[in-house]
Write a protein that holds these residues in place. Structure first.
Motif, mmCIF file in Angstrom:
data_model
loop_
_atom_site.group_PDB
_atom_site.id
_atom_site.type_symbol
_atom_site.label_atom_id
_atom_site.label_comp_id
_atom_site.label_asym_id
_atom_site.label_seq_id
_atom_site.Cartn_x
_atom_site.Cartn_y
_atom_site.Cartn_z
ATOM 1 N N GLU A 70 0.830 -1.203 0.000
ATOM 2 C CA GLU A 70 0.000 0.000 0.000
ATOM 3 C C GLU A 70 0.865 1.254 0.000
ATOM 4 O OE1 GLU A 70 -3.616 -2.126 2.523
ATOM 5 O OE2 GLU A 70 -2.195 -0.790 3.541
ATOM 6 N N GLY A 71 1.982 1.205 0.723
ATOM 7 C CA GLY A 71 2.902 2.333 0.742
ATOM 8 C C GLY A 71 3.547 2.579 -0.610
ATOM 9 N N VAL A 72 3.929 1.503 -1.300
ATOM 10 C CA VAL A 72 4.519 1.646 -2.641
ATOM 11 C C VAL A 72 3.498 2.265 -3.587
ATOM 12 C CG1 VAL A 72 5.382 0.392 -4.658
ATOM 13 C CG2 VAL A 72 6.215 -0.195 -2.391
ATOM 14 N N LEU A 73 2.267 1.768 -3.549
ATOM 15 C CA LEU A 73 1.232 2.298 -4.436
ATOM 16 C C LEU A 73 0.987 3.782 -4.161
ATOM 17 C CD1 LEU A 73 -0.926 1.961 -6.587
ATOM 18 C CD2 LEU A 73 -2.491 1.208 -4.790
ATOM 19 N N GLY A 74 0.819 4.145 -2.901
ATOM 20 C CA GLY A 74 0.610 5.557 -2.549
ATOM 21 C C GLY A 74 1.787 6.415 -2.947
ATOM 22 N N SER A 75 2.985 5.868 -2.767
ATOM 23 C CA SER A 75 4.195 6.585 -3.141
ATOM 24 C C SER A 75 4.236 6.846 -4.645
ATOM 25 C CB SER A 75 5.412 5.766 -2.696
ATOM 26 O OG SER A 75 6.596 6.459 -2.930
ATOM 27 N N VAL A 107 14.565 16.180 7.264
ATOM 28 C CA VAL A 107 14.051 16.133 8.644
ATOM 29 C C VAL A 107 12.569 16.497 8.665
ATOM 30 C CG1 VAL A 107 14.197 17.260 10.917
ATOM 31 C CG2 VAL A 107 16.284 16.524 9.744
ATOM 32 N N PHE A 108 12.193 17.511 7.897
ATOM 33 C CA PHE A 108 10.784 17.903 7.841
ATOM 34 C C PHE A 108 9.923 16.782 7.266
ATOM 35 C CE2 PHE A 108 7.108 19.904 5.763
ATOM 36 C CZ PHE A 108 6.523 20.481 6.877
ATOM 37 N N THR A 109 10.456 16.059 6.293
ATOM 38 C CA THR A 109 9.716 14.936 5.705
ATOM 39 C C THR A 109 9.421 13.880 6.763
ATOM 40 O OG1 THR A 109 10.672 15.348 3.524
ATOM 41 C CG2 THR A 109 9.777 13.146 3.912
ATOM 42 N N VAL A 110 10.422 13.545 7.560
ATOM 43 C CA VAL A 110 10.217 12.552 8.620
ATOM 44 C C VAL A 110 9.237 13.091 9.666
ATOM 45 C CG1 VAL A 110 11.345 11.248 10.475
ATOM 46 C CG2 VAL A 110 12.456 11.447 8.232
ATOM 47 N N ALA A 111 9.366 14.358 10.023
ATOM 48 C CA ALA A 111 8.447 14.959 10.994
ATOM 49 C C ALA A 111 7.013 14.950 10.460
ATOM 50 C CB ALA A 111 8.878 16.385 11.321
ATOM 51 N N LEU A 112 6.858 15.208 9.170
ATOM 52 C CA LEU A 112 5.539 15.172 8.561
ATOM 53 C C LEU A 112 4.957 13.761 8.603
ATOM 54 C CD1 LEU A 112 3.410 16.844 7.010
ATOM 55 C CD2 LEU A 112 4.552 16.110 4.917
ATOM 56 N N VAL A 174 13.717 15.772 -2.832
ATOM 57 C CA VAL A 174 12.588 16.599 -3.274
ATOM 58 C C VAL A 174 11.408 15.705 -3.659
ATOM 59 C CG1 VAL A 174 11.780 18.168 -5.083
ATOM 60 C CG2 VAL A 174 13.979 18.571 -3.971
ATOM 61 N N ALA A 175 11.667 14.639 -4.396
ATOM 62 C CA ALA A 175 10.592 13.717 -4.786
ATOM 63 C C ALA A 175 10.095 12.913 -3.581
ATOM 64 C CB ALA A 175 11.079 12.781 -5.885
ATOM 65 N N TRP A 176 10.998 12.629 -2.637
ATOM 66 C CA TRP A 176 10.635 11.847 -1.459
ATOM 67 C C TRP A 176 9.569 12.542 -0.623
ATOM 68 C CZ3 TRP A 176 13.586 11.928 3.684
ATOM 69 C CH2 TRP A 176 13.103 10.933 4.557
ATOM 70 N N PHE A 177 9.628 13.873 -0.553
ATOM 71 C CA PHE A 177 8.685 14.621 0.277
ATOM 72 C C PHE A 177 7.231 14.272 -0.066
ATOM 73 C CE2 PHE A 177 6.099 18.449 0.951
ATOM 74 C CZ PHE A 177 6.165 18.529 2.323
ATOM 75 N N PRO A 178 6.756 14.492 -1.291
ATOM 76 C CA PRO A 178 5.358 14.129 -1.563
ATOM 77 C C PRO A 178 5.142 12.618 -1.635
ATOM 78 C CG PRO A 178 6.386 14.934 -3.551
ATOM 79 C CD PRO A 178 7.372 15.148 -2.441
ATOM 80 N N MET A 179 6.162 11.878 -2.044
ATOM 81 C CA MET A 179 6.008 10.429 -2.125
ATOM 82 C C MET A 179 5.826 9.820 -0.740
ATOM 83 S SD MET A 179 8.628 9.549 -5.225
ATOM 84 C CE MET A 179 8.121 7.855 -5.538
ATOM 85 N N SER A 180 6.451 10.405 0.265
ATOM 86 C CA SER A 180 6.266 9.896 1.629
ATOM 87 C C SER A 180 4.849 10.165 2.122
ATOM 88 C CB SER A 180 7.303 10.505 2.579
ATOM 89 O OG SER A 180 7.074 11.888 2.764
ATOM 90 N N ILE A 181 4.291 11.300 1.732
ATOM 91 C CA ILE A 181 2.899 11.597 2.086
ATOM 92 C C ILE A 181 1.989 10.560 1.433
ATOM 93 C CG2 ILE A 181 1.004 13.258 1.843
ATOM 94 C CD1 ILE A 181 3.194 15.471 1.879
ATOM 95 N N GLY A 182 2.231 10.292 0.165
ATOM 96 C CA GLY A 182 1.436 9.288 -0.537
ATOM 97 C C GLY A 182 1.578 7.913 0.077
ATOM 98 N N ALA A 183 2.805 7.563 0.454
ATOM 99 C CA ALA A 183 3.031 6.251 1.075
ATOM 100 C C ALA A 183 2.310 6.142 2.407
ATOM 101 C CB ALA A 183 4.524 6.010 1.256
ATOM 102 N N ALA A 184 2.355 7.199 3.213
ATOM 103 C CA ALA A 184 1.679 7.169 4.514
ATOM 104 C C ALA A 184 0.173 7.062 4.339
ATOM 105 C CB ALA A 184 2.030 8.421 5.317
#
Length: 192
Positions: A70-75, A107-112, A174-184
């Motif tokens: 599910e995380g991969v798909l959201g990412s 760090v902000f990505t992890v905090a988010l 930079v790509a990780w930031f929104p992809m992490s939101i999608g994965a979560a």
């Protein structure tokens, strides 16, 4: 086993989170390993029962292959636009020249992620068997799968050149930031 009178108020809202809180307290109180295992089995059964309802209001417990998928798909849902968008490279170049901002973005990505998973209260997410005793497996899994997906996607589509590692890493962050939101969100919204 003695019979007990139990007042079952069928009109009351059942809160699975309260049930888990009670079971966790009980787990701490029981004296024998057999009793502790029985409480843990009851918690697993309650988690399974909570999955049979809708997507919201369930207790999310544990982290498995389904959560990873599910995380991969959201990412990917959030990341494909980042991979084809030229702005990712521009922001990556900006951050590569400013390492403190690059680190701050990471760090902000992890905090988010912590905020989405554990603070925003989308779902009742329980920490089960944290990695090294402190890092929640769900947090680690969502962060790692989205970061790895970002790196693979950008590399496979020729959006990063690893001969310039700082620039490549900045683009991935930079790509990780929104992809992490999608994965979560991909992980917790189905409620598994």
């Amino acid at each position: 086993m003695a019979e007990r009178d139990v007042d079952l108020d069928t009109d009351a809202d059942v809160d699975m989170g309260d049930l888990f809180d009670e079971l966790e307290e009980l787990e701490e109180l029981v004296q024998t390993e057999a009793a502790r295992e029985q409480v843990q089995e009851t918690m697993r059964a309650a988690a399974e029962a909570s999955r049979s309802g809708g997507s919201f209001g369930r207790v999310i417990w544990g982290y498995d292959r389904a959560d990873l998928a599910e995380g991969v798909l959201g990412s990917l849902l959030f990341g494909v636009p980042m991979a084809v968008e030229g702005g990712t490279g521009e922001v990556g170049a900006f951050l590569a020249a400013r390492p403190p901002l690059l680190a701050g973005t990471a760090v902000f990505t992890v905090a988010l992620l912590v905020g989405i998973l554990y603070v925003a209260d989308f779902q009742d997410i329980r920490i089960h068997r944290p990695f090294l005793g402190i890092v929640p497996r769900r947090l680690l899994g969502v962060a790692a799968v989205s970061l790895l997906t970002a790196a693979i996607l950008l590399t496979a589509w020729g959006r990063v050149d690893w001969t310039e590692p700082m620039l490549a890493m900045a683009n991935v962050v930079v790509a990780w930031f929104p992809m992490s939101i999608g994965a979560a969100l991909g992980d917790i919204l189905p409620g598994s």
